[in-house]
Motif scaffolding. Structure first.
Motif, PDB file in Angstrom:
ATOM      1  N   GLU A  63       0.834  -1.202   0.000  1.00  0.00           N
ATOM      2  CA  GLU A  63       0.000   0.000   0.000  1.00  0.00           C
ATOM      3  C   GLU A  63       0.877   1.263   0.000  1.00  0.00           C
ATOM      4  O   GLU A  63       1.799   1.388   0.805  1.00  0.00           O
ATOM      5  N   ALA A  75      -2.313  -5.128  -7.458  1.00  0.00           N
ATOM      6  CA  ALA A  75      -3.476  -5.502  -8.278  1.00  0.00           C
ATOM      7  C   ALA A  75      -3.712  -7.001  -8.226  1.00  0.00           C
ATOM      8  O   ALA A  75      -4.861  -7.466  -8.095  1.00  0.00           O
ATOM      9  N   GLU A  78      -5.179  -7.881  -4.854  1.00  0.00           N
ATOM     10  CA  GLU A  78      -6.595  -7.496  -4.784  1.00  0.00           C
ATOM     11  C   GLU A  78      -7.463  -8.520  -5.509  1.00  0.00           C
ATOM     12  O   GLU A  78      -8.539  -8.892  -5.038  1.00  0.00           O
ATOM     13  N   SER A  79      -6.981  -8.978  -6.668  1.00  0.00           N
ATOM     14  CA  SER A  79      -7.721  -9.989  -7.421  1.00  0.00           C
ATOM     15  C   SER A  79      -7.847 -11.275  -6.615  1.00  0.00           C
ATOM     16  O   SER A  79      -8.926 -11.863  -6.516  1.00  0.00           O
ATOM     17  N   ASN A  83     -11.338  -8.816  -4.718  1.00  0.00           N
ATOM     18  CA  ASN A  83     -11.697  -7.433  -5.049  1.00  0.00           C
ATOM     19  C   ASN A  83     -11.479  -7.197  -6.551  1.00  0.00           C
ATOM     20  O   ASN A  83     -10.601  -6.422  -6.955  1.00  0.00           O
ATOM     21  N   GLU A  84     -12.300  -7.864  -7.363  1.00  0.00           N
ATOM     22  CA  GLU A  84     -12.046  -7.895  -8.804  1.00  0.00           C
ATOM     23  C   GLU A  84     -12.111  -6.528  -9.463  1.00  0.00           C
ATOM     24  O   GLU A  84     -11.229  -6.172 -10.254  1.00  0.00           O
ATOM     25  N   SER A  85     -13.134  -5.759  -9.171  1.00  0.00           N
ATOM     26  CA  SER A  85     -13.286  -4.473  -9.857  1.00  0.00           C
ATOM     27  C   SER A  85     -12.113  -3.543  -9.560  1.00  0.00           C
ATOM     28  O   SER A  85     -11.613  -2.856 -10.457  1.00  0.00           O
ATOM     29  N   LYS A  86     -11.664  -3.525  -8.307  1.00  0.00           N
ATOM     30  CA  LYS A  86     -10.515  -2.691  -7.944  1.00  0.00           C
ATOM     31  C   LYS A  86      -9.258  -3.182  -8.645  1.00  0.00           C
ATOM     32  O   LYS A  86      -8.466  -2.381  -9.166  1.00  0.00           O
ATOM     33  N   ALA A  87      -9.077  -4.492  -8.681  1.00  0.00           N
ATOM     34  CA  ALA A  87      -7.897  -5.078  -9.325  1.00  0.00           C
ATOM     35  C   ALA A  87      -7.868  -4.746 -10.802  1.00  0.00           C
ATOM     36  O   ALA A  87      -6.814  -4.371 -11.355  1.00  0.00           O
ATOM     37  N   LYS A  89      -9.316  -2.265 -12.372  1.00  0.00           N
ATOM     38  CA  LYS A  89      -9.093  -0.831 -12.571  1.00  0.00           C
ATOM     39  C   LYS A  89      -7.609  -0.504 -12.514  1.00  0.00           C
ATOM     40  O   LYS A  89      -7.079   0.240 -13.356  1.00  0.00           O
ATOM     41  N   ILE A  90      -6.917  -1.080 -11.530  1.00  0.00           N
ATOM     42  CA  ILE A  90      -5.467  -0.849 -11.403  1.00  0.00           C
ATOM     43  C   ILE A  90      -4.736  -1.461 -12.592  1.00  0.00           C
ATOM     44  O   ILE A  90      -3.837  -0.841 -13.170  1.00  0.00           O
TER      45      ILE A  90
END
Length: 294
Positions: A63, A75, A78-79, A83-87, A89-90
């Motif tokens: 972080e 990323a 996160e995946s 946290n797919e959508s955040k991953a 996006k990155i």
């Protein structure tokens, strides 16, 4: 010098990771590495932590980091943490800004593929310049797309310049399991050598050996390999799911194994697929009614 070449100081760490020896990769002593290889080594170590189920710890560790390599690790973590959508996006931001970075290609490509964005992943990975990890991931994507022809071409091209690299041997073996015939035996030799040598054995290589054994019809040997894998990690989802497949082939009960998989990985592809097929069967069954002769 290529750090992953036969003379490179990251070769052993690289091999630990791709042989599935993730704890060994995490524990690898990086104190004596040259300055230029400190970051690549850290990236592999963090990836190994993610593979060991420590995604949340990795997210906390990277972080606020500015290095694109560590942002890419974030990323991936996160995946893995769901946290797919955040991953995504990155990953898409990295792909648009740092597409020439090897680590970005691999990790962002992995995130995109996991989210079902295969064409985006392939577009990013295709920009690699002699990156064997990119080759291996491209092969996996083509196999998932049922484009065995493209996977074969990718391996053949890599074989010309990478020769006897571990990743090329593995990729060729994955393709061999799809092609079948004598390729089953060739793939078995690769996986069995890794699985049974104390220096290279891992849960991943044992499962791969078992899959090859199943294709060769050697069910008892496959069962022995899977039992070894489960003994190493009773909660390993891939060992459990492949044991379910093997038990079905052998005509054995799978109730407990399905329960084990449900408790460890409720969203596993095998469980999702079984549920979908069960629903389709029930739907089809409603179109028919039993007829009893008078």
């Amino acid at each position: 010098m290529d750090p992953f070449s036969a003379e490179g100081e990251l070769l052993n760490l690289h091999n630990y990771f791709h042989q599935g020896q993730f704890q060994e990769a995490v524990d690898f002593d990086t104190a004596g590495l040259s300055a230029e290889n400190k970051l690549p080594a850290k990236v592999i170590s963090l990836r190994a932590q993610i593979a060991l189920g420590q995604a949340e710890e990795v997210i906390a560790e990277v972080e606020g980091e500015k290095d694109v390599e560590l942002v890419a690790v974030g990323a991936l973590a996160e995946s893995a943490a769901g946290n797919e959508s955040k991953a995504v996006k990155i990953a898409e931001k990295l792909a648009s800004e740092s597409a020439d970075n090897n680590t970005v290609q691999i990790l962002a490509g992995t995130v995109l593929q996991a989210a079902g964005k295969s064409e985006e992943a392939l577009a990013l990975l295709s920009q690699h310049q002699g990156n064997l990890e990119a080759v291996a991931l491209i092969v996996q994507i083509h196999l998932e797309q049922n484009r065995t022809d493209l996977a074969i071409k990718e391996v053949a091209a890599a074989r010309r310049w990478a020769q006897d690299s571990l990743l090329v041997n593995l990729a060729e073996s994955w393709v061999g399991l799809r092609v079948g015939g004598e390729k089953y035996q060739q793939a078995f030799y690769v996986f069995e050598e890794l699985a049974q040598a104390p220096a290279t054995s891992s849960i991943q290589s044992l499962i791969s050996q078992a899959v090859a054994e199943i294709h060769l019809g050697r069910l008892d040997e496959a069962e022995a390999a899977l039992k070894q894998a489960i003994a190493k990690d009773p909660k390993n989802a891939e060992a459990i799911s492949n044991s379910i497949v093997l038990n079905v082939i052998q005509g054995k009960d799978t109730t407990q194994l399905k329960s084990d998989l449900q408790s460890t990985t409720p969203s596993h592809n095998l469980l999702t697929d079984l549920q979908e097929k069960s629903t389709l069967f029930d739907k089809a069954a409603t179109k028919y009614s039993a007829k009893v002769a008078a």
